[in-house]
Design a protein around this motif. Structure first.
Motif, PDB file in Angstrom:
ATOM      1  N   PHE A  48       0.862  -1.183   0.000  1.00  0.00           N
ATOM      2  CA  PHE A  48       0.000   0.000   0.000  1.00  0.00           C
ATOM      3  C   PHE A  48       0.897   1.230   0.000  1.00  0.00           C
ATOM      4  N   VAL A  49       0.746   2.100  -1.028  1.00  0.00           N
ATOM      5  CA  VAL A  49       1.573   3.308  -1.120  1.00  0.00           C
ATOM      6  C   VAL A  49       0.765   4.583  -1.297  1.00  0.00           C
ATOM      7  N   GLY A  50      -0.559   4.474  -1.496  1.00  0.00           N
ATOM      8  CA  GLY A  50      -1.362   5.670  -1.699  1.00  0.00           C
ATOM      9  C   GLY A  50      -2.777   5.313  -2.079  1.00  0.00           C
ATOM     10  N   SER A  51      -3.481   6.292  -2.648  1.00  0.00           N
ATOM     11  CA  SER A  51      -4.880   6.100  -2.994  1.00  0.00           C
ATOM     12  C   SER A  51      -5.246   6.943  -4.208  1.00  0.00           C
ATOM     13  N   VAL A  52      -6.231   6.465  -4.945  1.00  0.00           N
ATOM     14  CA  VAL A  52      -6.760   7.177  -6.100  1.00  0.00           C
ATOM     15  C   VAL A  52      -8.265   6.949  -6.127  1.00  0.00           C
ATOM     16  N   GLY A  53      -9.007   7.979  -6.512  1.00  0.00           N
ATOM     17  CA  GLY A  53     -10.450   7.792  -6.538  1.00  0.00           C
ATOM     18  C   GLY A  53     -11.158   8.823  -7.389  1.00  0.00           C
ATOM     19  N   ILE A  54     -12.418   8.523  -7.625  1.00  0.00           N
ATOM     20  CA  ILE A  54     -13.279   9.456  -8.348  1.00  0.00           C
ATOM     21  C   ILE A  54     -14.527   9.729  -7.526  1.00  0.00           C
ATOM     22  N   GLN A  55     -15.013  10.948  -7.650  1.00  0.00           N
ATOM     23  CA  GLN A  55     -16.265  11.350  -7.023  1.00  0.00           C
ATOM     24  C   GLN A  55     -17.216  11.753  -8.146  1.00  0.00           C
ATOM     25  N   ILE A  85     -11.500  13.487 -10.153  1.00  0.00           N
ATOM     26  CA  ILE A  85     -10.507  12.456  -9.855  1.00  0.00           C
ATOM     27  C   ILE A  85      -9.414  13.058  -8.976  1.00  0.00           C
ATOM     28  N   GLY A  86      -8.928  12.259  -8.051  1.00  0.00           N
ATOM     29  CA  GLY A  86      -7.864  12.714  -7.167  1.00  0.00           C
ATOM     30  C   GLY A  86      -7.012  11.543  -6.718  1.00  0.00           C
ATOM     31  N   TYR A  87      -5.844  11.848  -6.206  1.00  0.00           N
ATOM     32  CA  TYR A  87      -4.896  10.817  -5.821  1.00  0.00           C
ATOM     33  C   TYR A  87      -3.885  11.392  -4.855  1.00  0.00           C
ATOM     34  N   TRP A  88      -3.261  10.504  -4.102  1.00  0.00           N
ATOM     35  CA  TRP A  88      -2.121  10.876  -3.270  1.00  0.00           C
ATOM     36  C   TRP A  88      -1.206   9.662  -3.129  1.00  0.00           C
ATOM     37  N   ILE A  89       0.067   9.950  -2.905  1.00  0.00           N
ATOM     38  CA  ILE A  89       1.087   8.918  -2.741  1.00  0.00           C
ATOM     39  C   ILE A  89       1.852   9.232  -1.459  1.00  0.00           C
ATOM     40  N   GLY A  90       2.175   8.212  -0.677  1.00  0.00           N
ATOM     41  CA  GLY A  90       3.001   8.404   0.506  1.00  0.00           C
ATOM     42  C   GLY A  90       4.362   8.966   0.128  1.00  0.00           C
ATOM     43  N   GLU A  91       4.858   9.864   0.948  1.00  0.00           N
ATOM     44  CA  GLU A  91       6.097  10.589   0.609  1.00  0.00           C
ATOM     45  C   GLU A  91       7.284   9.692   0.259  1.00  0.00           C
ATOM     46  N   PRO A  92       7.491   8.540   0.920  1.00  0.00           N
ATOM     47  CA  PRO A  92       8.650   7.713   0.529  1.00  0.00           C
ATOM     48  C   PRO A  92       8.582   7.207  -0.917  1.00  0.00           C
ATOM     49  N   TYR A  93       7.424   7.322  -1.558  1.00  0.00           N
ATOM     50  CA  TYR A  93       7.242   6.777  -2.907  1.00  0.00           C
ATOM     51  C   TYR A  93       7.137   7.861  -3.977  1.00  0.00           C
ATOM     52  N   TRP A  94       7.344   9.111  -3.603  1.00  0.00           N
ATOM     53  CA  TRP A  94       7.291  10.206  -4.564  1.00  0.00           C
ATOM     54  C   TRP A  94       8.421  10.070  -5.587  1.00  0.00           C
ATOM     55  N   GLY A  95       8.135  10.523  -6.802  1.00  0.00           N
ATOM     56  CA  GLY A  95       9.155  10.591  -7.840  1.00  0.00           C
ATOM     57  C   GLY A  95       9.486   9.274  -8.511  1.00  0.00           C
ATOM     58  N   LYS A  96       8.662   8.259  -8.315  1.00  0.00           N
ATOM     59  CA  LYS A  96       8.929   6.940  -8.893  1.00  0.00           C
ATOM     60  C   LYS A  96       8.007   6.610 -10.074  1.00  0.00           C
ATOM     61  N   GLY A  97       7.086   7.515 -10.416  1.00  0.00           N
ATOM     62  CA  GLY A  97       6.156   7.264 -11.514  1.00  0.00           C
ATOM     63  C   GLY A  97       4.911   6.494 -11.099  1.00  0.00           C
ATOM     64  N   ILE A  98       4.755   6.230  -9.810  1.00  0.00           N
ATOM     65  CA  ILE A  98       3.620   5.446  -9.324  1.00  0.00           C
ATOM     66  C   ILE A  98       2.306   6.190  -9.528  1.00  0.00           C
ATOM     67  N   ALA A  99       2.280   7.478  -9.205  1.00  0.00           N
ATOM     68  CA  ALA A  99       1.052   8.260  -9.365  1.00  0.00           C
ATOM     69  C   ALA A  99       0.612   8.281 -10.826  1.00  0.00           C
ATOM     70  N   THR A 100       1.543   8.404 -11.737  1.00  0.00           N
ATOM     71  CA  THR A 100       1.212   8.410 -13.164  1.00  0.00           C
ATOM     72  C   THR A 100       0.560   7.091 -13.573  1.00  0.00           C
ATOM     73  N   CYS A 101       1.141   5.979 -13.151  1.00  0.00           N
ATOM     74  CA  CYS A 101       0.564   4.659 -13.482  1.00  0.00           C
ATOM     75  C   CYS A 101      -0.826   4.506 -12.872  1.00  0.00           C
TER      76      CYS A 101
END
Length: 170
Positions: free
Chosen positions: A70-77, A89-105
Motif C-alpha cells: 500500500f503506497v497511496g490512494s486514487v479515486g473518483i467522485q 478524480i484525485g490521488y495521493w502517494i506516501g512521501e517515501p514513494y514520490w518521484g517513482k512514476g507510481i502516481a502516473t501509473c
C-alpha cells in the motif's frame, strides 16, 4: 519489469488502517489535498475512511499498491445533475514513494476504469497551484489545463489558485 505491471489498484480493507495512518499522517502529503483530508491523520480517521468515506456518495476509491505494498490512494467522485457524465478524480502517494512514476501509473489506470468500466465521459482534476508534481502527473496522463481560478481555495491560512485540469472521452 515495467512499472505499470508493478502498480495495482484494489479496494480498501480493514487491514489497511495502520498503513493508511502511517502514510497519510504526513503534513507534506496532506498540504495540497482537499480540506476534508485531515492532518494529523488518526486511526479514527482511517477507520471512517475505510468503512464509510471511500465509497460515500457513489465514490469509487482504490488503494494504490506498488510491488504488493500500500503506497497511496486514487479515486473518483461522481458529479450529479447535468454533470452526471463527469467525475472529479484525485490521488495521493506516501512521501517515501514520490518521484517513482507510481502516481502516473495509478492515474492512467483509474482513468481507464472511469472511462471504460464506469462509463464516465469527463474527468476533472483541480490542483492547487504550488503542486507542480501533481500537475506533471496529470499532463503525462493527457489531462489538459482548462483554466486557472484565482484565489479559489483558502487552506491553512493561505489562498491558492486552482489549476483546473480535465480529460474527455468523447
Amino acid at each position: 519489469m515495467a512499472l505499470d505491471t508493478m502498480v495495482h489498484l484494489r479496494v480498501y480493507q480493514e487491514s489497511d488502517i495502520p498503513r493508511l495512518v502511517e502514510l497519510a499522517n504526513n503534513k507534506n502529503v496532506s498540504r495540497y489535498l482537499i480540506h476534508t483530508f485531515p492532518y494529523p491523520y488518526t486511526a479514527q480517521d482511517a477507520q471512517w475512511w475505510v468503512t464509510v468515506g471511500a465509497n460515500q456518495n457513489r465514490a469509487v476509491t482504490k488503494v494504490i499498491e506498488f510491488e504488493g505494498e500500500f503506497v497511496g490512494s486514487v479515486g473518483i467522485q461522481p458529479q450529479s445533475g447535468w454533470k452526471d457524465h463527469s467525475a472529479e478524480i484525485g490521488y495521493w502517494i506516501g512521501e517515501p514513494y514520490w518521484g517513482k512514476g507510481i502516481a502516473t501509473c495509478a492515474l492512467r489506470e483509474m482513468t481507464r476504469i472511469a472511462f471504460g468500466d464506469l462509463g464516465f465521459r469527463r474527468l476533472v482534476a483541480p490542483v492547487l497551484s504550488p503542486n507542480g508534481r501533481s500537475i506533471k502527473v496529470l499532463e503525462r496522463c493527457g489531462y489538459e489545463l482548462e483554466g486557472i481560478l484565482k484565489a479559489e481555495v483558502h487552506k491553512d491560512g493561505e489562498f491558492f489558485d486552482i489549476h483546473h485540469y480535465a480529460k474527455n472521452c468523447l
